[in-house]
Design a protein around this motif. Structure first.
Motif, short mmCIF file in Angstrom:
data_model
loop_
_atom_site.label_atom_id
_atom_site.label_comp_id
_atom_site.label_asym_id
_atom_site.label_seq_id
_atom_site.Cartn_x
_atom_site.Cartn_y
_atom_site.Cartn_z
N LEU A 239 29.36 20.54 5.76
CA LEU A 239 28.53 19.75 4.85
C LEU A 239 29.06 19.91 3.44
O LEU A 239 29.35 21.01 3.00
N ASP A 240 29.20 18.80 2.73
CA ASP A 240 29.77 18.80 1.38
C ASP A 240 28.74 19.31 0.38
O ASP A 240 27.72 18.67 0.15
N PRO A 241 28.98 20.47 -0.25
CA PRO A 241 27.99 21.01 -1.18
C PRO A 241 27.82 20.19 -2.45
O PRO A 241 26.81 20.34 -3.15
N ALA A 242 28.77 19.32 -2.75
CA ALA A 242 28.70 18.52 -3.97
C ALA A 242 28.04 17.16 -3.75
O ALA A 242 27.91 16.38 -4.70
N ALA A 243 27.63 16.87 -2.52
CA ALA A 243 27.02 15.57 -2.20
C ALA A 243 25.51 15.70 -2.10
O ALA A 243 24.99 16.72 -1.62
N GLU A 244 24.80 14.67 -2.55
CA GLU A 244 23.34 14.67 -2.47
C GLU A 244 22.88 14.75 -1.02
O GLU A 244 23.38 14.01 -0.16
N THR A 245 21.95 15.65 -0.76
CA THR A 245 21.54 15.94 0.61
C THR A 245 20.02 15.91 0.74
O THR A 245 19.31 16.40 -0.14
N VAL A 246 19.54 15.35 1.84
CA VAL A 246 18.11 15.36 2.18
C VAL A 246 17.95 16.04 3.53
O VAL A 246 18.69 15.73 4.47
N VAL A 247 17.01 16.97 3.63
CA VAL A 247 16.66 17.57 4.91
C VAL A 247 15.24 17.16 5.26
O VAL A 247 14.39 16.96 4.39
N LEU A 248 14.97 17.02 6.55
CA LEU A 248 13.67 16.54 7.01
C LEU A 248 12.82 17.68 7.55
O LEU A 248 13.26 18.43 8.42
N ASN A 249 11.62 17.80 6.99
CA ASN A 249 10.61 18.67 7.60
C ASN A 249 9.61 17.78 8.30
O ASN A 249 8.89 17.01 7.66
N THR A 250 9.54 17.89 9.61
CA THR A 250 8.76 16.94 10.40
C THR A 250 7.35 17.40 10.74
O THR A 250 6.57 16.63 11.30
N ASN B 149 1.48 14.09 6.33
CA ASN B 149 0.85 12.99 7.06
C ASN B 149 -0.54 13.40 7.57
O ASN B 149 -0.86 14.58 7.61
N PRO B 150 -1.36 12.42 8.00
CA PRO B 150 -2.75 12.73 8.38
C PRO B 150 -2.92 13.82 9.43
O PRO B 150 -3.82 14.66 9.31
N THR B 151 -2.08 13.83 10.49
CA THR B 151 -2.17 14.94 11.46
C THR B 151 -1.00 15.91 11.28
O THR B 151 -0.67 16.67 12.17
N HIS B 152 -0.39 15.84 10.12
CA HIS B 152 0.57 16.85 9.66
C HIS B 152 1.90 16.84 10.41
O HIS B 152 2.52 17.89 10.59
N SER B 153 2.34 15.65 10.83
CA SER B 153 3.70 15.52 11.36
C SER B 153 4.15 14.07 11.25
O SER B 153 3.33 13.16 11.05
N PHE B 154 5.44 13.86 11.44
CA PHE B 154 5.99 12.51 11.36
C PHE B 154 5.51 11.63 12.51
O PHE B 154 5.66 10.40 12.45
N LYS B 155 4.91 12.21 13.54
CA LYS B 155 4.48 11.42 14.68
C LYS B 155 3.40 10.40 14.32
O LYS B 155 3.20 9.42 15.05
N PRO C 260 0.82 -1.22 0.00
CA PRO C 260 0.00 0.00 0.00
C PRO C 260 0.85 1.26 0.00
O PRO C 260 2.04 1.22 0.34
N GLN C 261 0.26 2.38 -0.36
CA GLN C 261 0.97 3.65 -0.42
C GLN C 261 1.01 4.32 0.95
O GLN C 261 0.55 5.44 1.14
N ASN C 262 1.56 3.61 1.92
CA ASN C 262 1.72 4.12 3.28
C ASN C 262 2.80 3.30 3.98
O ASN C 262 3.45 2.47 3.34
N ILE C 263 3.00 3.52 5.26
CA ILE C 263 4.10 2.85 5.96
C ILE C 263 3.98 1.35 5.96
O ILE C 263 4.99 0.64 6.13
N ASP D 84 -2.83 5.27 8.57
CA ASP D 84 -2.15 4.97 7.30
C ASP D 84 -1.26 6.11 6.83
O ASP D 84 -1.37 6.59 5.70
N PRO D 85 -0.33 6.55 7.67
CA PRO D 85 0.58 7.62 7.27
C PRO D 85 1.65 7.12 6.31
O PRO D 85 1.76 5.92 6.03
N GLY D 86 2.47 8.04 5.85
CA GLY D 86 3.64 7.66 5.08
C GLY D 86 3.53 7.94 3.60
O GLY D 86 2.52 8.47 3.11
N MET D 87 4.59 7.60 2.87
CA MET D 87 4.78 7.91 1.45
C MET D 87 4.53 9.40 1.21
O MET D 87 3.86 9.81 0.26
N THR D 88 5.07 10.20 2.10
CA THR D 88 4.97 11.66 1.99
C THR D 88 5.95 12.16 0.92
O THR D 88 6.89 11.45 0.54
#
Length: 433
Positions: free
Chosen positions: A388-399, A125-131, A72-75, A95-99
């Motif tokens: 932090l290496d500017p040439a490396a692929e980076t992901v930041v988390l908005n929770t 997510n359903p209540t708008h956070s990673f929780k 399924p399209q969730n956790i 059924d959170p996830g696949m954000t």
């Protein structure tokens, strides 16, 4: 109370088919290595260290990309890598996830990042956070363990999620929050009609109270999601790491910047990457984990800067209330992950946090709560000071969602023009020639 042992779950699902076994084989102490069954306990009986779920490596290696992608399209597409929830009928979930994993090219260009920048946006997510991820795991485990109520101590987002999960399935819940929490988070917790208790004190005071309540007869039938079922709760955070890898085409990013309150999310994203690698689902590679804290509550950052292995508690202040845990339970383990991967920790003040929120919104269209402002501002700091290496692929988390924490922005954002309903007024304001 004990869960079913690994490899033995063969009950029929709600669809009538066989259910895959849980890969969880017990709990293990993160300090001394003592092992226990799949019980409702979060502290080691031998050394009082924290417990986490231990998995059967053969069952984990049996999981394939194709199996996950067909889910399924969730956790729950990752159920074969989680301790509970293999049978859909057992799940207590929103059924959170696949954000979204949002490509942040404009922010990358502004910061001088050339390796690619992404924002994992869990405000969707359903209540708008990673929780929602962690509560779905905790509430499902609570049901399997025989609890009839759920509860939590919370800085806000967890309160929202616990109350919503309880409302979805008709469970009673008890949520305890600091009385000075942001109004948006108070309203969102209260609207579900569950028991909401405001405590005059910090989150650490709230957490201490709920720890005492959990030992009383009145709360014997209650699962405190971030206490007595914490090992299962914490595993929900792994799904964010799984999703990042899957959404990148089954690869692990070179760098990840993660906000820290207790430090648990950071450790579990790192654990997800290690599990995917060990299971052969992604190719073995190296990654660096960076932690982000508010200067008003920076015990992990302080320990990192001083080379300490222990984290000294602080009294939290500042606008990033969802990160205001002065005595972070997973702090030492977050330090281990950061140091092991060659990462670092940054801290930013309230003004920088507000600017971080504005920068992220202005360049990506993602409106973050204060924790996301911390992460974005720390990203800028890490680039500027060369960690932090500017040439490396980076992901930041908005929770979490920015609508939950409007107060810090109200003094600094608003209408850019004010006009009367006439062309002459629009012209005088410079909107037309």
């Amino acid at each position: 109370m004990t869960l079913t042992a690994p490899g033995s779950v063969q009950a029929d699902s709600s669809a009538g088919g066989p259910v895959a076994p849980s890969p969880a084989r017990g709990l293990v102490c993160r300090n001394c290595g003592a092992t226990f069954g799949l019980i409702a306990e979060h502290a080691c009986a031998e050394c009082f260290g924290p417990l986490e779920v231990d998995y059967d490596p053969e069952l984990m290696r049996a999981v394939t990309r194709e199996q996950i992608e067909s889910g399924p399209q969730n956790i729950w597409r990752y159920a074969a890598l989680l301790p509970v929830g293999q049978d859909p009928a057992d799940r207590v979930t929103l059924d959170p996830g696949m954000t979204p994993l949002v490509r942040a090219d404009r922010l990358a260009a502004e910061l001088g990042l050339t390796g690619g920048l992404w924002v994992k946006d869990d405000s969707a997510n359903p209540t708008h956070s990673f929780k929602d991820r962690v509560v779905s795991l905790a509430a499902t485990a609570a049901k399997r363990l025989g609890y009839s109520k759920i509860a939590a101590a919370s800085t806000g987002n967890l309160a929202n999620s616990v109350a919503a999960h309880a409302a979805r399935v008709g469970l009673p819940s008890f949520v305890f929050i600091p009385s000075d929490l942001e109004p948006g988070k108070v309203v969102q917790s209260a609207v579900y009609g569950q028991t909401l208790v405001a405590v005059d004190g910090s989150y650490d005071d709230v957490n201490r109270l709920t720890s005492e309540l959990a030992e009383t007869d009145e709360f014997e039938d209650t699962a405190f999601v971030n206490q007595n079922v914490r090992p299962y709760y914490a595993e929900g955070s792994k799904t964010m790491g799984y999703e990042i890898a899957e959404q990148l085409g089954w690869r692990i990013p070179a760098q990840v910047v993660i906000p820290m309150a207790s430090g648990s999310l950071l450790t579990k994203v790192d654990k997800a990457f290690r599990e995917l690698t060990a299971a052969g689902i992604v190719e073995a590679t190296e990654w660096r984990i960076f932690g982000a804290q508010s200067a008003g509550c920076d015990p992990i950052a302080t320990a990192f800067d001083n080379g300490w292995d222990v984290v000294k508690p602080v009294k939290p202040t500042g606008i990033a209330k969802s990160l205001n845990i002065g005595n972070p339970a997973d702090g030492p383990y977050a330090l281990d992950a950061i140091r092991r991967t060659g990462g670092a920790v940054g801290r930013v003040d309230d003004a920088q946090i507000v600017q971080g929120i504005r920068d992220l919104a202005r360049t990506t269209g993602v409106f973050a709560e204060t924790a996301g402002g911390v992460t974005t501002a720390v990203l800028r700091l890490l680039v500027e000071d060369g960690r932090l290496d500017p040439a490396a692929e980076t992901v930041v988390l908005n929770t979490g969602e920015g609508l939950k924490t409007l107060d810090p922005l109200e003094p600094v954002v608003g209408p850019t023009h004010r006009v009367s309903p006439s062309l002459s007024s629009a012209r005088a304001a410079g909107l037309i020639g």
